[in-house]
Enzyme design. Structure first.
Site, PDB file in Angstrom:
ATOM      1  CB  CYS A   9      46.088  31.060   4.406  1.00 13.80           C
ATOM      2  SG  CYS A   9      45.842  30.163   5.961  1.00 13.80           S
ATOM      3  N   GLY A  36      47.175  32.186  19.774  1.00 15.56           N
ATOM      4  CA  GLY A  36      47.916  31.797  18.584  1.00 15.56           C
ATOM      5  C   GLY A  36      49.333  31.354  18.873  1.00 15.56           C
ATOM      6  NE  ARG A  76      52.886  32.915  13.304  1.00 17.26           N
ATOM      7  CZ  ARG A  76      52.335  31.768  12.963  1.00 17.26           C
ATOM      8  NH1 ARG A  76      52.775  31.091  11.921  1.00 17.26           N
ATOM      9  NH2 ARG A  76      51.324  31.288  13.646  1.00 17.26           N
TER      10      ARG A  76
END
Length: 457
Positions: free
Chosen positions: A50, A114, A136
């Site tokens: 993030c 994921g 990613r």
């Protein structure tokens, strides 16, 4: 220091080294009695995905700041962490995983694979050009950061959370930035169009050219990207970043006979155990972006791509592995993002999602300020509340501050099935540096009340 003895120690294998995988590994090691091996295809361990856009924007000074643990932390704990390693197959009958020509036995297995970036078929060829990226991993972030050093024109494909954060980052670096989005509004999975217009206006104010309701026809170039074709126009591009969503990474599980749900995610029960044709497997768990969960409002299957959801799932898996039966229930999926000088938050369902599930709603919108109007630093605050049968089912908040706290409170309110009348009677605190005398939340609830049949206009 973490060794709890080797007597009756079982073998736990975890596939995936992200928010779920490593959280389960470290927590189980502390509280359980397992020999733990983690296989991760990522060359890096324990970092914050993030935070990547904020390194690219320069708000965080380097990618090293995103590393949460050093590599030697895991072997010191007694966890066998194998990075840059791909699991080729699973055999649930033989209780083995196949890696680099070797079979590894497990007593318990956690699948935390994921997701992978979504790239539309018409862009696949162009996506192979130099300086075309998806985001990613930490390595993706580093490559994007290096490529922007000598760039002038950047095109970002996709107006979701990551796309708008990267657009801000590119604009802050002084680059000509184009953000193209297939939907007619930005953040369409998170907020309604009237709220998204506020975000778009802010992006344009900081130099981002926003194109909505359009999809790129192609990404063009020879060896290196040169342009992107959008609506019959070729826009020059030194760098292209595709951020058009993510798909659950489920092939490994599916090939092993684990059932996949309507969302594309792995089917799990309330204990996060996977399902095969023989039923739910008590020894195989799944969590994170690859798992299908249930929406608290609609009751329907959904995916959650939030780190906060992943960490909660890791806790449930940990408890079940150490014989503390725990359930993971339906979710309201609270999300917040920092987009330039704006904070944006949402929880529950949007108007579009309500229509998809034939849920009738009324909404109330209020515009206030984050502090008393006369207090320095006050910014505008926008609140939208959605009610169904007088029960709160959705909330969206945009402002310069105080958004996360409101979304957290509204998340609990939705889970408690708080009514419109209860919100209207809610007591709120006041001090000039932190709020208006009457919180705009109250005005939003009053706005919804006026739309109800029989109410006084």
């Amino acid at each position: 220091m973490y060794d709890t003895g080797t007597t009756n120690r079982k073998k736990l294998i975890i596939v995936g080294g992200g928010a779920v995988g490593l959280a389960v590994a470290t927590s189980v090691k502390r509280h359980g009695n397992y020999e733990i091996t983690v296989f991760s295809s990522d060359p890096h361990a324990a970092y914050s995905q993030c935070g990547i856009p904020f390194v690219i924007s320069g708000e965080i000074e380097g990618f090293d700041k995103l590393l949460l643990k050093q590599k030697d932390f895991f072997p010191e704990m007694g966890i066998d962490l194998r990075l840059d390693t791909t699991v080729e197959s699973l055999d649930l009958k033989d209780r083995t995983v196949f890696v680099k020509g070797e079979k590894h036995h497990f007593d318990k297995l956690v699948i935390a694979t994921g997701s992978r970036p979504a790239v539309s078929d018409n862009l696949r060829q162009g996506a192979e050009l130099d300086n075309v990226f998806t985001l990613r991993s930490l390595e993706d972030g580093k490559r994007i950061d290096r490529s922007l050093e000598n760039a002038k024109n950047v095109v970002i494909i996709g107006g979701g959370g990551i796309g708008v954060e990267i657009a801000v980052a590119a604009a802050k670096r002084g680059l000509r930035t184009i953000l193209v989005n297939r939907s007619i509004s930005l953040l369409s999975h998170n907020i309604d169009q009237d709220m998204a217009d506020i975000v778009q206006e802010h992006l344009e104010s900081i130099g981002v050219d926003v194109l909505t309701g359009q999809s790129p026809h192609s990404i063009n170039g020879k060896a290196r990207v040169e342009s992107v074709s959008i609506g019959g126009v070729d826009f020059p591009a030194d760098v292209v970043i595709i951020s058009a969503g993510a798909l659950p990474e489920t092939k490994l599980a599916s090939d092993a006979g684990i059932e996949i749900g309507t969302t594309g995610g792995i089917i799990v029960n309330e204990h996060l155990q996977v399902r095969t044709k023989s039923g739910y497997d008590p020894d195989v768990y799944c969590g994170g972006e690859c798992a299908q969960v249930q929406n608290f409002i609609t009751g329907m299957p959904m995916l959650s791509q939030l780190a906060s959801t992943a960490r909660r799932m890791a806790g449930v898996i940990r408890n079940n592995l150490i014989s503390r039966p725990t359930s993971f229930g339906p979710i309201v999926n609270p999300w917040a993002g920092a987009i330039g000088e704006l904070q944006v938050g949402t929880v529950g369902i949007t108007t579009r999602k309500a229509k998809q599930h034939r849920i009738k709603t009324v909404s109330g919108i209020a515009i206030g300020t984050t502090r008393a109007g006369y207090y320095p630093g006050s910014t505008r605050l926008f609140i939208k509340l959605l009610f169904s049968n007088r029960i709160l089912v959705g909330a969206q908040v945009i402002g310069g501050e105080g958004v996360k706290e409101r979304i957290d409170g509204l998340s609990l309110a939705i889970r408690k099935r708080t009514t419109l009348d209860e919100l209207l009677s809610m007591e709120t605190c006041y001090t000039p540096p932190m709020s208006m005398l009457i919180d705009p939340l109250t005005f939003a609830a009053q706005g919804a009340l006026k739309k109800l049949p029989g109410s006084k206009k």
